[in-house]
Every structure is written in C-alpha cells, then in structure tokens.
Motif scaffolding. Structure first.
Motif, PDB file in Angstrom:
ATOM      1  N   ILE A   1     125.210  23.337 -70.992  1.00 58.69           N
ATOM      2  CA  ILE A   1     124.610  22.338 -71.329  1.00 58.69           C
ATOM      3  C   ILE A   1     123.196  22.101 -70.931  1.00 58.69           C
ATOM      4  O   ILE A   1     122.722  21.917 -69.701  1.00 58.69           O
ATOM      5  CB  ILE A   1     125.375  20.891 -70.763  1.00 58.69           C
ATOM      6  N   ASP A   2     122.266  22.385 -71.912  1.00 59.79           N
ATOM      7  CA  ASP A   2     120.825  22.623 -71.584  1.00 59.79           C
ATOM      8  C   ASP A   2     119.972  21.492 -71.728  1.00 59.79           C
ATOM      9  O   ASP A   2     120.568  20.621 -72.623  1.00 59.79           O
ATOM     10  CB  ASP A   2     120.180  23.781 -72.645  1.00 59.79           C
ATOM     11  N   ASP A   3     119.041  21.427 -71.202  1.00 59.24           N
ATOM     12  CA  ASP A   3     117.999  20.106 -71.295  1.00 59.24           C
ATOM     13  C   ASP A   3     118.868  18.782 -71.153  1.00 59.24           C
ATOM     14  O   ASP A   3     118.930  17.752 -71.834  1.00 59.24           O
ATOM     15  CB  ASP A   3     117.396  19.926 -72.544  1.00 59.24           C
ATOM     16  N   ALA A   4     119.836  18.787 -70.160  1.00 63.43           N
ATOM     17  CA  ALA A   4     120.666  17.715 -69.948  1.00 63.43           C
ATOM     18  C   ALA A   4     119.871  16.222 -69.722  1.00 63.43           C
ATOM     19  O   ALA A   4     120.447  15.173 -69.825  1.00 63.43           O
ATOM     20  CB  ALA A   4     121.778  18.057 -68.706  1.00 63.43           C
ATOM     21  N   GLN A   5     118.741  16.291 -69.401  1.00 63.95           N
ATOM     22  CA  GLN A   5     117.963  15.277 -68.928  1.00 63.95           C
ATOM     23  C   GLN A   5     117.750  14.398 -70.387  1.00 63.95           C
ATOM     24  O   GLN A   5     117.467  13.377 -70.284  1.00 63.95           O
ATOM     25  CB  GLN A   5     116.556  15.616 -68.367  1.00 63.95           C
ATOM     26  N   TRP A   6     117.781  15.206 -71.436  1.00 63.40           N
ATOM     27  CA  TRP A   6     117.475  14.539 -72.685  1.00 63.40           C
ATOM     28  C   TRP A   6     119.111  14.265 -73.477  1.00 63.40           C
ATOM     29  O   TRP A   6     118.878  13.832 -74.794  1.00 63.40           O
ATOM     30  CB  TRP A   6     116.758  15.349 -73.852  1.00 63.40           C
ATOM     31  N   LEU A   7     120.101  14.447 -72.881  1.00 63.86           N
ATOM     32  CA  LEU A   7     121.280  14.203 -73.497  1.00 63.86           C
ATOM     33  C   LEU A   7     121.697  12.790 -73.668  1.00 63.86           C
ATOM     34  O   LEU A   7     121.214  12.170 -72.581  1.00 63.86           O
ATOM     35  CB  LEU A   7     122.649  14.913 -72.612  1.00 63.86           C
ATOM     36  N   ASP A   8     122.170  12.439 -74.571  1.00 63.05           N
ATOM     37  CA  ASP A   8     122.623  11.042 -74.802  1.00 63.05           C
ATOM     38  C   ASP A   8     123.536  10.624 -73.589  1.00 63.05           C
ATOM     39  O   ASP A   8     124.210  11.354 -73.098  1.00 63.05           O
ATOM     40  CB  ASP A   8     123.200  10.625 -76.033  1.00 63.05           C
ATOM     41  N   GLN A   9     123.414   9.378 -73.162  1.00 62.80           N
ATOM     42  CA  GLN A   9     123.946   8.939 -71.887  1.00 62.80           C
ATOM     43  C   GLN A   9     125.536   8.949 -72.149  1.00 62.80           C
ATOM     44  O   GLN A   9     126.198   9.386 -71.102  1.00 62.80           O
ATOM     45  CB  GLN A   9     123.784   7.538 -71.416  1.00 62.80           C
ATOM     46  N   ALA A  10     125.992   8.750 -73.269  1.00 60.92           N
ATOM     47  CA  ALA A  10     127.567   8.794 -73.456  1.00 60.92           C
ATOM     48  C   ALA A  10     128.063  10.179 -73.300  1.00 60.92           C
ATOM     49  O   ALA A  10     129.126  10.410 -72.709  1.00 60.92           O
ATOM     50  CB  ALA A  10     127.681   7.999 -74.700  1.00 60.92           C
ATOM     51  N   SER A  11     127.603  10.983 -73.783  1.00 60.19           N
ATOM     52  CA  SER A  11     127.981  12.464 -73.876  1.00 60.19           C
ATOM     53  C   SER A  11     127.682  12.868 -72.435  1.00 60.19           C
ATOM     54  O   SER A  11     128.776  13.568 -71.702  1.00 60.19           O
ATOM     55  CB  SER A  11     127.058  13.174 -74.774  1.00 60.19           C
ATOM     56  N   LEU A  12     126.634  12.522 -71.763  1.00 64.89           N
ATOM     57  CA  LEU A  12     126.541  13.089 -70.449  1.00 64.89           C
ATOM     58  C   LEU A  12     127.506  12.581 -69.386  1.00 64.89           C
ATOM     59  O   LEU A  12     128.041  13.153 -68.488  1.00 64.89           O
ATOM     60  CB  LEU A  12     125.036  12.677 -70.108  1.00 64.89           C
ATOM     61  N   ASP A  13     127.823  11.050 -69.608  1.00 65.05           N
ATOM     62  CA  ASP A  13     128.897  10.517 -68.765  1.00 65.05           C
ATOM     63  C   ASP A  13     130.310  11.243 -69.004  1.00 65.05           C
ATOM     64  O   ASP A  13     131.001  11.554 -67.892  1.00 65.05           O
ATOM     65  CB  ASP A  13     129.116   8.975 -69.110  1.00 65.05           C
ATOM     66  N   ALA A  14     130.662  11.734 -70.385  1.00 60.20           N
ATOM     67  CA  ALA A  14     131.960  12.209 -70.357  1.00 60.20           C
ATOM     68  C   ALA A  14     131.979  13.592 -70.028  1.00 60.20           C
ATOM     69  O   ALA A  14     133.044  13.978 -69.512  1.00 60.20           O
ATOM     70  CB  ALA A  14     132.196  12.345 -72.062  1.00 60.20           C
ATOM     71  N   LEU A  15     130.969  14.290 -70.009  1.00 58.42           N
ATOM     72  CA  LEU A  15     131.045  15.600 -69.630  1.00 58.42           C
ATOM     73  C   LEU A  15     131.049  15.611 -68.047  1.00 58.42           C
ATOM     74  O   LEU A  15     131.599  16.466 -67.557  1.00 58.42           O
ATOM     75  CB  LEU A  15     129.831  16.484 -70.165  1.00 58.42           C
ATOM     76  N   THR A  16     130.080  15.012 -67.443  1.00 57.41           N
ATOM     77  CA  THR A  16     130.233  14.863 -66.027  1.00 57.41           C
ATOM     78  C   THR A  16     131.549  14.529 -65.370  1.00 57.41           C
ATOM     79  O   THR A  16     132.130  14.867 -64.409  1.00 57.41           O
ATOM     80  CB  THR A  16     128.974  14.241 -65.354  1.00 57.41           C
ATOM     81  N   PHE A  17     132.036  13.399 -65.864  1.00 61.12           N
ATOM     82  CA  PHE A  17     133.383  13.117 -65.685  1.00 61.12           C
ATOM     83  C   PHE A  17     134.348  14.249 -65.720  1.00 61.12           C
ATOM     84  O   PHE A  17     135.277  14.359 -64.740  1.00 61.12           O
ATOM     85  CB  PHE A  17     133.942  11.942 -66.779  1.00 61.12           C
ATOM     86  N   ALA A  18     134.262  15.085 -66.677  1.00 57.54           N
ATOM     87  CA  ALA A  18     135.210  16.162 -66.977  1.00 57.54           C
ATOM     88  C   ALA A  18     134.952  17.076 -65.869  1.00 57.54           C
ATOM     89  O   ALA A  18     135.927  17.863 -65.228  1.00 57.54           O
ATOM     90  CB  ALA A  18     135.063  16.841 -68.275  1.00 57.54           C
ATOM     91  N   ALA A  19     133.456  17.421 -65.730  1.00 55.79           N
ATOM     92  CA  ALA A  19     133.030  18.461 -64.688  1.00 55.79           C
ATOM     93  C   ALA A  19     133.639  18.038 -63.426  1.00 55.79           C
ATOM     94  O   ALA A  19     134.090  19.009 -62.502  1.00 55.79           O
ATOM     95  CB  ALA A  19     131.564  18.619 -64.654  1.00 55.79           C
TER      96      ALA A  19
END
Length: 906
Positions: free
Chosen positions: A130-148
């Motif tokens: 997941i590159d340039d995570a600072q510009w990832l939409d918040q919904a995607s970032l929440d779901a991915l970090t939840f899984a991580a």
C-alpha cells in the motif's frame, strides 16, 4: 539496486521468510518525500513469490473516492468474493458498488478484507503493498489497517508506505520503520551509479545538500551547468538551473510555494540563497523586500521550513532547490545583494567576509574589479576542508569579473592549479585551455606548466609531460620558481624510463643546495659517484619537492626517512584538502610500509590511494598503485588478485609509455611466481621489468628477485650482470639494507668457500638496518637451503625456523610454505614455544607494536603519532589483537606481555 538499505532489506526479507512459514505481519514504512519508501516496496515485490503480490497506491486527487484504494488492491482476487461468508461478501460488494447497497457494517467489511487476504494466500504466502498511504481514502485505510492489526497465521505481509508531515493517512497500532537519509558513502555510490559526468567535488556538494535523500540526490544534479558538473562550486548558494521541476514531488512543492504570500516567498528565497541557516541574517536581508518575521508564519504552517534555536532550515532539500530555481533571475540577484549587505552589517571575521564576497559575486552580472578583488581574498584565505576546491572556484569567478587580460590569465592559472590540488582534473584540463600563457609572470608560468604536465600525465605520456616542464624551465631561466618545475620534471622523466630524457633533465638542474635532491635523482651516473644522505627539502618546499625527497630516500634504501616524509605529506594533504597530491603521497607511504614489513598497513594505504586515484581520474598514479597492490598480493600468494591488478596496470602503462609503472607490475608477477616456485616464468617477468627502466637506481629494487630467479632457474649466467649492478648500487648508497641485499646475491653466485661469509654478513647487516623483515627472512631461507645442501642440518634448521616465523607473521604464505618444506626436509618441525605458537606470536608485526605501546598506557592518538597511523587504525589493530591474546580490554595487556614466552593454550 538499493543503496544503503541493507538493514531495511534484511527486515523485509525476514518478514517474507516468516510468511512462507505461515506467520503474518504488517509494517508501516514512513519517512520524508523521496527517502526511498517506494523503492523499498519494489524490493519487497521482487523478493516475494511470483504471482503473490497485491498492490494499491494512494492518489491525492482520489482521496474522496470511498473504497477506491481497497478496490484497486483486491481487484485481482475479486472473483473469489462469493467464496466468503454471506455477510462478508455482501459488505465487499457494497463497498465496490456491485450490489447497489450501502456499507453499513464497517466491522464486517474489515473482517471481509482479512478473509480475502487469507484466501488469496491460498496456503502459501501473500504480499500486500500500500504505497502513498497518506493519500488513500479514509474508508479504504480503515479497512486495511483493521485487517493488518488482526493478521496471525495466514502467511500475509502488509507493507504500508507513509509520507511524514502530510495531513491525513494516520496509522496506529502497527510496527513502524522510519527511513533515515543515506549515509555519505551510499549517497556517493547512488550518484556514481546514476549520474554521469559529475566531478567528485560537485558530487560532494550534491551529497551535502541532499542530506541523504535519494530523490534529491538524483534531482539536484539536473540543475547543474556543464561547468558546475565539472566541479566549480559556490559554497553559499545553489546553482540556478531550469525552473521546471522533474518530479511529482517537486511539482507538489512548487504548488505549495506559489500559494504563499509574496513577502513569505521573498523570505524563503533569501533563505534558499544562503546556506548558513542564520535566522537573524535572513530577517535582516529580508527587510530589503519589506518582509518581517510574521511573514514566515504561512511557511511554518505549511511545514515548508523549520525554526529552532535561531536557525531556519527547509524541511526537505528539494524545497530549497525549487524555491531558488523557480524564482526569476532579477529577484535571485536582488536576494544575493541583500544577503551581501546583511553580511556586511555583521563583519566579524574571515568567514563572514568570504560569504559577503560570494554573494556580491552572485549578484554581479558583468565585470567589477572591486568584487574581483574580494574574490581573490576569498581564494587566498581558503583553507581547511574543501579549501582548495573553494579557492579554485573563487579564482575562476574573479577571472570572470576582471577586465584586465593579464590579470584574467593569472587568475585562471591559479584556478587551474588549485583545482588540480583539489582533484578536479577534468575541470583543470578545461581551465588550461582558456589561459593565455604569454600573459603570465614567472611564478604563474611555473604553476601553469605543472598543471599542464599533470593533465598530460593522466591523458598522454610522461615523456610529453617532461617536455612541457622542460620548456617552462628554459623560459624561467634562473627564477626562484624553477625548483618545483624541475622536481616534477625529474619525476615525470623517471616514469618514462628514458635514460636520455633523464640526462636532459639533469643538465637543466643548477648546482645549488635547493636543487640537491633533484640533481641526485636525475643523475644517471649517481651509482658511480655515490648518493648523499640526509637530503631534506626546504622547510617551505611544496609537495613536488617533498615527494621527490621521499622517493629519493626509498631508492637509496633509507626506508624510515621515506616513511616519515610520506606520512607528513599524507597528513598535510588531509589537513589542507590537497586531494590532488594525496594518491601520490599514499603511494609513497605504502611503498615505505611494504619495505619495512608493515604489509597489512601497506595494503590498506595503497587501496585507499587507488580508490582516490580512480575517483578523481588520476590514471597515471592509479597505475603505480595497482603495481603496489599487485606486489602485496604476490607476497600473500593471491594469484588471481595479483595477475588482475598487474594486467590492468600493464595495459595502461603500455598505452601511455609509463615504463616505470610497467616495471613494477612485471616485478609483482615475477615475485608471485618466485614465491610459488616457478622460477623460469619469474625470470621472464623480472627481466622484462628491468628492460623497461634504463636508470640503474630505478631498476635496483627488482635485482635481488632477478638474481634469485636466475639461480633457481639454473641459469647463473643471467644473474652475473644483475649482481654487479646491485653491488654497485649498494656501495653507492652505503645503506646497510642495500648492502645486505647485495651480499645475499653475492652468496648465491660466489664460490662455495665464500658463500657462508656473504650470508652471515648479509644477516648481520639486516639486523643493523632494523628494516625489511621480509628480505631478512628470504636471506635466512636461502642460507638455510644452502646449509641443508652442505648437510649442516642443525644450522639449517635454526635459519629456517627464523624464516618460517617471519613469513607467517607477514602473511607471506607461499614463502612460509617453502620454508616449512625445507625445514621438514632437514628433519625439523615448528617448536611449540616458537613465536608463532605463543599468544603474542599470533599477532602481525604491526599489531605487536600497537600492543606493546598500548601496554605502556599510551592512548590510541599517541600510538598513532608514533607509528604514523590514524587513531582509527590503531583501534582496529587492538580490536583484532584482543581475541588472539585471549583478553577483552587493554588493562590486561601488561600481564599478557609478562607471559609472552609461555606456550599458547592450543
């Protein structure tokens, strides 16, 4: 290829290895823009199993597109959604807009992402990037970090790349790895591998400005002009290159800067035009633009600059570059003028005067004699680290500012000479082409000729370099500037191996004390008239005369004096940044160390010299240094290394007529074969070496090897001439070390009734000289072999034991093997209480000296001064010696020395 990221690569490798064993993990890699996060993700992708990588990249313009990043990541495995439990599948379909439903249960979505990743791993391993995570939409970032945060045994690795200092993209609860800037060695390697035609000095400036940021290292050179790439430096400002940025990050910075108020941009321009970081200076200069301290606030809020302890710094090196380059010329000139005025308000010393002069020069578009005078002052004051490079740049700028042709020629000559001292040889060549030699006074004419000779040595031949210097000597007549010109003419003529050319040089040398060393070195008949001892250069002599003096003492077997002269030259080169003479000084030092048995130090010294010579394009000196390293490899029996180094040296020597360096390379090959018992091929190499050098003194160093090779090859007639020449040289020098070699060779060719006397005399002289342990051991080996043939086995064993111990201590393995074979042939074996089997005997000769001095309580710095080493090298020797001695600190050394004669616990 990644540079300077071995630890980070190893950590990723461990994560991937554990994933193949079913262990999952996640890692947030963060750092400033351009620091190498994406490159590290690329390394991870290459290292992962084929077909087991999912990727997504945050895009700033799509931050408001909910679940866009998640969709991009999971699209390759979207066909597996229906295999998930119904609630999870429904949540994913809703997120991806496949069902028309709305995502209502974020928990179910997070679990669905975790299940999808586990399913994609399919019992193996999976890498998610997941590159340039600072510009990832918040919904995607929440779901991915939840899984991580809930990964366990799925064999999944999730790597997030996150840019610091950017709003949004906050990730908590996961391990983090912050990327720091590259170290200077890695930064230099990156530039060397990716940016062509960049001089070492320009590369050093870029490395310093980039602060270890890989992207800045690659982008900043694009702003350099051709002259700046060749090494012209301005220590107070950036080059003014093209205003258009060449990367998305630069475009981002450019847009941020353009949104700032005019007064704020003016202050940033002033800060970018001066590298001092002095906030008070920036504020004083900015008042010329009507800006005040409050105008910095917008830049602070945008995190473009950082303020602390009355200093102002740019958060990223590219911000400074973009600020300066994206500003019109008139405003840049005004900024430099304002800074010059501000520095003038606080004149407190030479540094401030120099900075003011540089800013005045940067603000001047035409000619100005007053500013030219100021730049000459800068050049004359230049000293310390990078002093010669800065001096050269200052002289060149002064030449551009003056209107007087004769003065311009003189200043360009000064720029060329100091650029050569700084190792900027490509720039030196370009400067010499711009100089009108007819306008030079005698002193500058001498410097100009020496610079032209330096360029000719590396690009042409030593014969032509000598001609350049002789032409200058004829024009100078009896000028006081003649001494360094003739000293270099002697050295270049020696490199050519041409005895007639050396005779021609000798004819130009006046019969006065200041030329005594040059006269002794240049006179081919010196071996008949004797060599004076104690010749030392004048206290104010330059490097050319001092190097010649050290070489003279080496050639007359006064190796201790040669070592002292060479060590002093190396020290002065480092202290005064005379990079141009450093490879030559290191070569002289390495040769002296070799003769004195400091083989390990000689190898390190020559390797440093070769690295510098290659870096700065000193092809001539690099050829000699390869010969020295080849001889070092020969002594150790390293055939491949010896032949490789010698081969490169011979090819360059043949192409450029450097006969003396060619002789050294051939001698190394001969020494290698002699040590390995291949006398016939050794003889061929050594005779080829002698044929290259006509001067009897310059060929004396290889005569002992030639004599031994001829005798061992069963061709004593080919040894008789070299023995006579060696004897004449030894008698002329009067040095015990030289006479010892001659007597050893006489022992090999004399009638049987005179052999032993020659050997015993040689050993006595070896002892008196306190030098050349390798040569003494060779004498012991030859004497021992003769004694064995005379059936005097007890006496033979005594000599062979001594030879074996020394060869082993020096790491001369082929010679040690020969001594061991001879010892076994006469019924001997290594005694358990011999030095090589005691704790202290396990040390190299240099380690022994360091340990003895350390045991007296001397500090590393004191030991370094006494042994002509660096404190760091002393520490290295102690670090290696302690395990051999079975101790852990220097406080235990006195006890070890007391029991030095006890057998080691084997």
């Amino acid at each position: 290829m990644l540079y300077g990221r071995a630890a980070e690569q190893d950590r990723i490798h461990q994560l991937l290895s554990r994933a193949r064993e079913g262990v999952s993990s996640a890692l947030v890699i963060h750092g400033e823009a351009g620091i190498g996060k994406t490159a590290l993700l690329g390394y991870a992708a290459d290292a992962a199993s084929p077909g087991r990588v999912l990727r997504t990249v945050g895009i700033e313009t799509e931050m408001e597109l909910a679940f866009g990043g998640l969709h991009a990541l999971l699209t390759p495995v979207a066909d597996r959604v229906d295999r998930l439990p119904e609630p999870q599948a429904a949540a994913l379909k809703a997120a991806f807009g496949l069902s028309g439903a709305v995502v209502r249960d974020r928990l179910a979505l997070g679990v669905a992402v975790l299940s999808s990743l586990s399913q994609a791993a399919d019992g193996g391993s999976l890498l998610c990037l997941i590159d340039d995570a600072q510009w990832l939409d918040q919904a995607s970032l929440d779901a991915l970090t939840f899984a991580a945060r809930r990964l366990r045994g799925e064999g999944v690795v999730m790597l997030f790349a996150l840019r610091d200092s950017v709003p949004g993209g906050q990730i908590t609860g996961l391990p983090r790895l912050r990327l720091q800037g590259l170290d200077s060695a890695s930064a230099d390697a990156l530039l060397t591998g990716h940016v062509a035609d960049l001089s070492p000095n320009a590369r050093d400036q870029i490395v310093e400005q980039a602060q270890g940021n890989p992207l800045a290292l690659l982008e900043l050179p694009a702003a350099l002009t051709v002259e700046q790439r060749a090494g012209r430096v301005n220590p107070v400002t950036l080059p003014a290159g093209p205003a258009s940025p060449t990367s998305r990050i630069q475009e981002t910075f450019q847009e941020q800067l353009r949104r700032l108020p005019d007064a704020t941009r003016s202050m940033l321009l002033v800060a970018a035009a001066d590298d001092s970081g002095d906030l008070d200076l920036v504020l004083r200069a900015s008042t010329r633009f009507g800006a005040t301290l409050e105008d910095l606030e917008p830049a602070e809020r945008a995190r473009l600059v950082l303020l602390a302890d009355n200093t102002l710094s740019f958060r990223h090196p590219l911000i400074r570059s973009v600020t300066y380059q994206d500003t019109p010329l008139a405003r840049r000139l005004a900024a430099h003028r304002a800074l010059a005025d501000a520095w003038g308000d606080t004149m407190a010393g030479e540094q401030q005067a120099d900075r003011r002069a540089w800013h005045l020069a940067a603000a001047t578009t035409g000619t100005d004699e007053d500013v030219a005078d100021a730049m000459v002052g800068v050049a004359q004051r230049a000293g310390g680290r990078q002093g010669t490079a800065s001096a050269s740049a200052a002289y060149e700028r002064a030449a551009q500012l003056t209107t007087v042709p004769a003065r311009r020629a003189k200043l360009l000559a000064s720029a060329a000479f100091t650029s050569a001292e700084a190792g900027q040889f490509h720039r030196t060549a370009a400067l010499t082409d711009r100089i009108n030699a007819l306008a030079l006074d005698p002193a500058m004419l001498a410097d100009f000729a020496r610079v032209r000779a330096i360029v000719e040595l590396d690009r042409g031949t030593p014969h032509q370099a000598t001609r350049i210097l002789l032409a200058c000597a004829d024009r100078l007549g009896s000028s006081a500037d003649l001494a360094p010109v003739l000293a270099e003419a002697v050295a270049t003529a020696q490199s050519s191996g041409d005895r007639s050319l050396m005779t021609e040089v000798a004819a130009r040398i006046p019969a006065s004390s200041e030329h005594s060393i040059a006269r002794a070195m240049a006179d081919p008949g010196g071996s008949d008239t004797g060599y004076p001892t104690g010749l030392t250069p004048a206290q104010d002599a330059g490097f050319a005369e001092r190097i010649l003096a050290g070489t003279y003492h080496r050639l007359i077997a006064d190796h201790h004096t040669a070592l002292q002269v060479a060590a002093a030259c190396v020290r002065d080169c480092r202290d005064h940044d005379v990079v141009g003479w450093l490879p030559t000084s290191l070569h002289l030092l390495a040769e002296a160390q070799m003769y004195l048995g400091l083989h390990e130090e000689a190898g390190s010294t020559a390797a440093e010299g070769l690295a510098l010579a290659e870096r700065f394009g000193r092809n001539h000196r690099a050829t000699y240094l390869r010969g020295t390293l080849a001889a070092h490899a020969a002594l150790r029996g390293e055939r491949d290394r010896c032949t490789g180094l010698s081969g490169v040296a011979l090819r360059h020597a043949d192409a450029h007529g450097i006969e003396q360096a060619g002789a050294h390379a051939h001698r190394a090959l001969g020494l290698l074969d002699l040590g390995l018992g291949q006398a016939e091929s050794a003889l061929e190499h050594l005779e080829a070496a002698r044929a290259r050098v006509e001067h009897p003194v310059l060929s004396a160093f290889l005569l002992p090897d030639l004599v031994e090779a001829a005798i061992r090859a069963g061709q004593p007639d080919r040894a008789s001439g070299p023995v006579l020449a060696l004897t004449a040289w030894a008698q002329a020098t009067g040095r015990p070390a030289a006479v010892a070699l001659a007597r050893r060779c006489q022992a090999m060719t004399a009638p049987d009734d005179a052999t032993e006397q020659h050997f015993t005399t040689a050993l006595r002289l070896h002892g008196r000289s306190s030098a050349q342990p390798f040569e003494r051991a060779r004498t012991e080996l030859l004497y021992g072999e003769w004694l064995r043939r005379e059936r005097r086995r007890t006496d033979a064993r005594h000599q062979l034991h001594g030879a074996l111990e020394t060869f082993e201590e020096l790491g001369a393995l082929p010679w040690a093997a020969r001594a061991r074979t001879e010892l076994q042939a006469c019924g001997g074996a290594a005694d358990l209480d011999s030095p090589t089997n005691t704790r202290f005997g396990r040390l190299s000769p240099q380690e022994r000296e360091v340990v003895r001095l350390a045991a007296t309580g001397a500090t590393n710095r004191e030991i370094a001064a006494q042994l002509f080493l660096s404190p760091r090298t002393v520490g290295h020797h102690l670090y290696r010696a302690f395990p051999k001695l079975g101790i852990s600190s220097r406080t235990e050394l006195p006890q070890v020395l007391l029991r030095d004669d006890a057998p080691a616990d084997l």
